[in-house]
Scaffold this motif. Structure first.
Motif, mmCIF file in Angstrom:
data_model
loop_
_atom_site.group_PDB
_atom_site.id
_atom_site.type_symbol
_atom_site.label_atom_id
_atom_site.label_comp_id
_atom_site.label_asym_id
_atom_site.label_seq_id
_atom_site.Cartn_x
_atom_site.Cartn_y
_atom_site.Cartn_z
ATOM 1 N N LEU A 109 -47.804 32.344 -8.607
ATOM 2 C CA LEU A 109 -48.915 31.617 -9.269
ATOM 3 C C LEU A 109 -48.650 30.117 -9.219
ATOM 4 C CD1 LEU A 109 -49.518 33.838 -12.451
ATOM 5 C CD2 LEU A 109 -51.056 33.532 -10.481
ATOM 6 N N ALA A 110 -47.392 29.745 -9.415
ATOM 7 C CA ALA A 110 -47.047 28.309 -9.390
ATOM 8 C C ALA A 110 -47.268 27.747 -7.991
ATOM 9 C CB ALA A 110 -45.597 28.125 -9.824
ATOM 10 N N LEU A 111 -46.772 28.461 -6.987
ATOM 11 C CA LEU A 111 -46.928 27.995 -5.591
ATOM 12 C C LEU A 111 -48.399 27.843 -5.233
ATOM 13 C CD1 LEU A 111 -44.310 30.033 -3.506
ATOM 14 C CD2 LEU A 111 -44.408 27.541 -3.790
ATOM 15 N N GLU A 112 -49.197 28.835 -5.637
ATOM 16 C CA GLU A 112 -50.631 28.838 -5.248
ATOM 17 C C GLU A 112 -51.360 27.620 -5.798
ATOM 18 O OE1 GLU A 112 -50.758 33.670 -5.135
ATOM 19 O OE2 GLU A 112 -51.934 32.638 -6.681
ATOM 20 N N GLN A 113 -50.933 27.109 -6.946
ATOM 21 C CA GLN A 113 -51.672 25.967 -7.533
ATOM 22 C C GLN A 113 -51.016 24.650 -7.169
ATOM 23 O OE1 GLN A 113 -50.262 23.954 -9.800
ATOM 24 N NE2 GLN A 113 -48.843 25.122 -11.054
ATOM 25 N N GLY A 114 -50.018 24.689 -6.248
ATOM 26 C CA GLY A 114 -49.490 23.420 -5.742
ATOM 27 C C GLY A 114 -48.173 22.975 -6.329
ATOM 28 N N ALA A 115 -47.560 23.804 -7.191
ATOM 29 C CA ALA A 115 -46.239 23.428 -7.717
ATOM 30 C C ALA A 115 -45.186 23.726 -6.653
ATOM 31 C CB ALA A 115 -45.935 24.235 -8.973
ATOM 32 N N ALA A 116 -44.019 23.087 -6.803
ATOM 33 C CA ALA A 116 -42.877 23.423 -5.944
ATOM 34 C C ALA A 116 -42.063 24.481 -6.682
ATOM 35 C CB ALA A 116 -42.020 22.188 -5.700
ATOM 36 N N VAL A 117 -41.420 25.369 -5.916
ATOM 37 C CA VAL A 117 -40.590 26.415 -6.520
ATOM 38 C C VAL A 117 -39.177 26.321 -5.949
ATOM 39 C CG1 VAL A 117 -40.173 28.915 -6.599
ATOM 40 C CG2 VAL A 117 -42.462 28.027 -7.060
ATOM 41 N N LEU A 118 -38.189 26.288 -6.837
ATOM 42 C CA LEU A 118 -36.786 26.247 -6.415
ATOM 43 C C LEU A 118 -36.100 27.521 -6.915
ATOM 44 C CD1 LEU A 118 -34.249 24.786 -5.281
ATOM 45 C CD2 LEU A 118 -33.965 23.759 -7.552
ATOM 46 N N HIS A 119 -35.605 28.321 -5.952
ATOM 47 C CA HIS A 119 -34.877 29.548 -6.305
ATOM 48 C C HIS A 119 -33.402 29.203 -6.461
ATOM 49 C CE1 HIS A 119 -38.282 32.203 -5.234
ATOM 50 N NE2 HIS A 119 -38.510 31.350 -4.248
ATOM 51 N N ILE A 120 -32.763 29.727 -7.490
ATOM 52 C CA ILE A 120 -31.302 29.586 -7.621
ATOM 53 C C ILE A 120 -30.733 31.004 -7.694
ATOM 54 C CG2 ILE A 120 -29.375 28.635 -8.935
ATOM 55 C CD1 ILE A 120 -31.186 26.478 -9.991
ATOM 56 N N GLN A 127 -33.298 33.919 -0.652
ATOM 57 C CA GLN A 127 -34.647 34.398 -0.999
ATOM 58 C C GLN A 127 -35.571 34.036 0.161
ATOM 59 O OE1 GLN A 127 -35.113 36.020 -4.188
ATOM 60 N NE2 GLN A 127 -32.919 35.960 -3.833
ATOM 61 N N ALA A 128 -36.634 34.805 0.299
ATOM 62 C CA ALA A 128 -37.579 34.508 1.387
ATOM 63 C C ALA A 128 -38.381 33.275 0.991
ATOM 64 C CB ALA A 128 -38.521 35.693 1.566
ATOM 65 N N CYS A 129 -37.906 32.099 1.392
ATOM 66 C CA CYS A 129 -38.654 30.870 1.052
ATOM 67 C C CYS A 129 -39.700 30.640 2.132
ATOM 68 C CB CYS A 129 -37.688 29.684 0.991
ATOM 69 S SG CYS A 129 -36.573 29.813 -0.393
ATOM 70 N N LEU A 130 -40.867 31.197 1.940
ATOM 71 C CA LEU A 130 -41.876 31.159 3.001
ATOM 72 C C LEU A 130 -42.766 29.932 2.884
ATOM 73 C CD1 LEU A 130 -42.755 34.964 2.712
ATOM 74 C CD2 LEU A 130 -41.147 33.857 4.292
ATOM 75 N N ALA A 131 -43.141 29.569 1.659
ATOM 76 C CA ALA A 131 -44.104 28.465 1.501
ATOM 77 C C ALA A 131 -43.404 27.122 1.731
ATOM 78 C CB ALA A 131 -44.683 28.506 0.088
ATOM 79 N N PRO A 132 -44.157 26.106 2.211
ATOM 80 C CA PRO A 132 -43.550 24.784 2.457
ATOM 81 C C PRO A 132 -42.937 24.193 1.184
ATOM 82 C CG PRO A 132 -45.950 24.753 2.820
ATOM 83 C CD PRO A 132 -45.581 26.159 2.562
ATOM 84 N N ALA A 133 -43.492 24.533 0.001
ATOM 85 C CA ALA A 133 -42.993 23.923 -1.242
ATOM 86 C C ALA A 133 -41.974 24.844 -1.916
ATOM 87 C CB ALA A 133 -44.161 23.652 -2.177
ATOM 88 N N GLU A 134 -41.357 25.740 -1.120
ATOM 89 C CA GLU A 134 -40.390 26.682 -1.697
ATOM 90 C C GLU A 134 -38.997 26.329 -1.205
ATOM 91 O OE1 GLU A 134 -41.844 30.641 -1.004
ATOM 92 O OE2 GLU A 134 -40.706 31.461 -2.675
ATOM 93 N N TYR A 135 -38.045 26.206 -2.115
ATOM 94 C CA TYR A 135 -36.685 25.784 -1.771
ATOM 95 C C TYR A 135 -35.689 26.761 -2.369
ATOM 96 C CZ TYR A 135 -39.323 21.420 -1.218
ATOM 97 O OH TYR A 135 -40.261 20.476 -0.855
ATOM 98 N N GLN A 136 -34.419 26.660 -1.934
ATOM 99 C CA GLN A 136 -33.368 27.516 -2.506
ATOM 100 C C GLN A 136 -32.088 26.742 -2.678
ATOM 101 O OE1 GLN A 136 -32.776 31.500 -1.459
ATOM 102 N NE2 GLN A 136 -30.862 31.488 -2.631
ATOM 103 N N LEU A 137 -31.460 26.941 -3.823
ATOM 104 C CA LEU A 137 -30.072 26.502 -4.030
ATOM 105 C C LEU A 137 -29.271 27.789 -4.032
ATOM 106 C CD1 LEU A 137 -29.930 23.827 -6.913
ATOM 107 C CD2 LEU A 137 -29.384 23.523 -4.480
ATOM 108 N N THR A 138 -28.414 27.983 -3.031
ATOM 109 C CA THR A 138 -27.712 29.261 -2.919
ATOM 110 C C THR A 138 -26.385 29.205 -3.658
ATOM 111 O OG1 THR A 138 -28.719 29.485 -0.755
ATOM 112 C CG2 THR A 138 -26.905 30.974 -1.241
ATOM 113 N N GLY A 139 -26.190 30.172 -4.575
ATOM 114 C CA GLY A 139 -24.934 30.234 -5.320
ATOM 115 C C GLY A 139 -25.182 30.667 -6.757
ATOM 116 N N PRO A 140 -24.099 30.811 -7.534
ATOM 117 C CA PRO A 140 -24.242 31.243 -8.921
ATOM 118 C C PRO A 140 -24.907 30.158 -9.769
ATOM 119 C CG PRO A 140 -21.909 31.049 -8.304
ATOM 120 C CD PRO A 140 -22.717 30.625 -7.127
#
Ligand code: BV8
Ligand code: ZN
Length: 249
Positions: A206-217, A222-235
């Motif tokens: 829902l956040a991605l669809e309305q234009g927010a950026a998403v950061l997975h930790i 994680q499947a970061c498919l959208a341009p505004a999707e990022y990942q910090l890998t680790g605990p």
């Protein structure tokens, strides 16, 4: 693409969405490995159901009491503390959790939205009245011990954990608040979740669809498919405090 820590420092409305992984470094097994030991032959999606409680209340109540006492022994970890610090540094933060532990609250977070209820709000399986009696705070004899659930003061029905089981509806008002926050935030941190359980897993989308950026930790990619999707890998207990140091240096 790298996530710019300044996006966190400048967030207007941050949503933090957590799963079992945020409590892993507090020693709380994540949902999928919560069933190690005596529970390994149970499928969590089968044990965490109303049917399982109807069929075998002492087994299910024993499992939840073991988990509740695990949480009592645990301490919030640096990830919980960093989330509480973010709320003090940013104009607006909405914390949405799938977890049923109280480690966010014990780390100082306020107004935690528990999509799946809490281990600390037992209620009557028959009449839904909250259970006002005291629960034992002694250590369980061992993981997997069966335990007779207490009885309801109003109708003498069996007391059950105040969690949302599979097949049960999520608390509608809380879900609505969570969807609203995801719909208006400018940044969402998704921390320690496998994103398998619905409808909670819709929150980052829902956040991605309305234009927010998403950061997975998460230690797992994680499947970061959208341009505004990022990942910090680790605990999370390491990655999140590091991110705050970079953002607010
Ligand atoms: C509902 C409370 C309808 C109980 C929980 C088929 C397809 C899609 C959906 C369904 C389907 N079949 C059935 C459904 C619906 C079902 C569902 O989603 N099933 C799944 C299994 C497919 N959903 C429901 O039943 C929901 N209700 O739909 O009701 C309805 C509507 C109206 C009226 C009546 C009915 C209810 C779902 C809620 C279930 N309750 N919890 C309890 O805790 O015992 S879910 C439970 O599992 C947790 O709360 C959590 O949400 C989920 C586990 O997920 P995670 O938190 O992500 O944990 P997990 O272990 O999976 O992952 C941990 C992650 O952390 C991993 O990624 C790991 O890499 C990472 N990690 C590890 N260490 C660290 C780390 N990350 C950071 N740092 C570390 N150190
Ligand atoms: Zn009752």
């Amino acid at each position: 693409m790298e996530f710019d820590p300044q996006r966190l420092a400048r967030a207007r409305h941050l949503v933090v969405f957590t799963g079992a992984g945020v409590s892993a470094e507090s020693g709380i097994p994540t949902f999928r490995d919560a069933l190690s030991g005596l529970w390994e032959h149970f499928d969590p999606a089968r044990l965490a159901t109303p049917q399982a409680f109807r069929d075998d209340p002492t087994l299910v109540w024993g499992w939840y009491e073991w988990r509740r006492l695990q949480v009592r022994k645990a301490q919030p970890n640096p990830a919980h503390l960093a989330i509480a610090e973010l709320a003090r540094r940013l104009p607006r933060l909405t914390l949405i959790t799938q977890n049923v532990d109280d480690l966010h609250e014990r780390a100082g977070s306020l107004d935690v939205l528990h999509l799946h209820g809490s281990l600390h709000q037992p209620k009557c399986f028959a009449c839904n009245r909250p259970y006002k009696g005291a629960l034992p705070d002694v250590q369980m004899p061992q993981q997997g011990a069966r335990l007779e659930p207490p009885r309801c003061g109003g109708c003498n029905g069996k007391i059950r954990p105040g969690v949302v089981w599979f097949g049960e509806a999520l608390p509608q008002a809380i879900l609505k608040q969570a969807f609203k926050a995801a719909g208006e935030c400018d940044l969402l941190l998704s921390i320690g979740t496998s994103g398998l359980v619905q409808p909670a897993a819709q929150i980052p989308q829902l956040a991605l669809e309305q234009g927010a950026a998403v950061l997975h930790i998460n230690p797992q990619p994680q499947a970061c498919l959208a341009p505004a999707e990022y990942q910090l890998t680790g605990p999370a207990g390491q990655r999140l405090p590091e991110l705050l140091r970079q953002a607010f240096a």
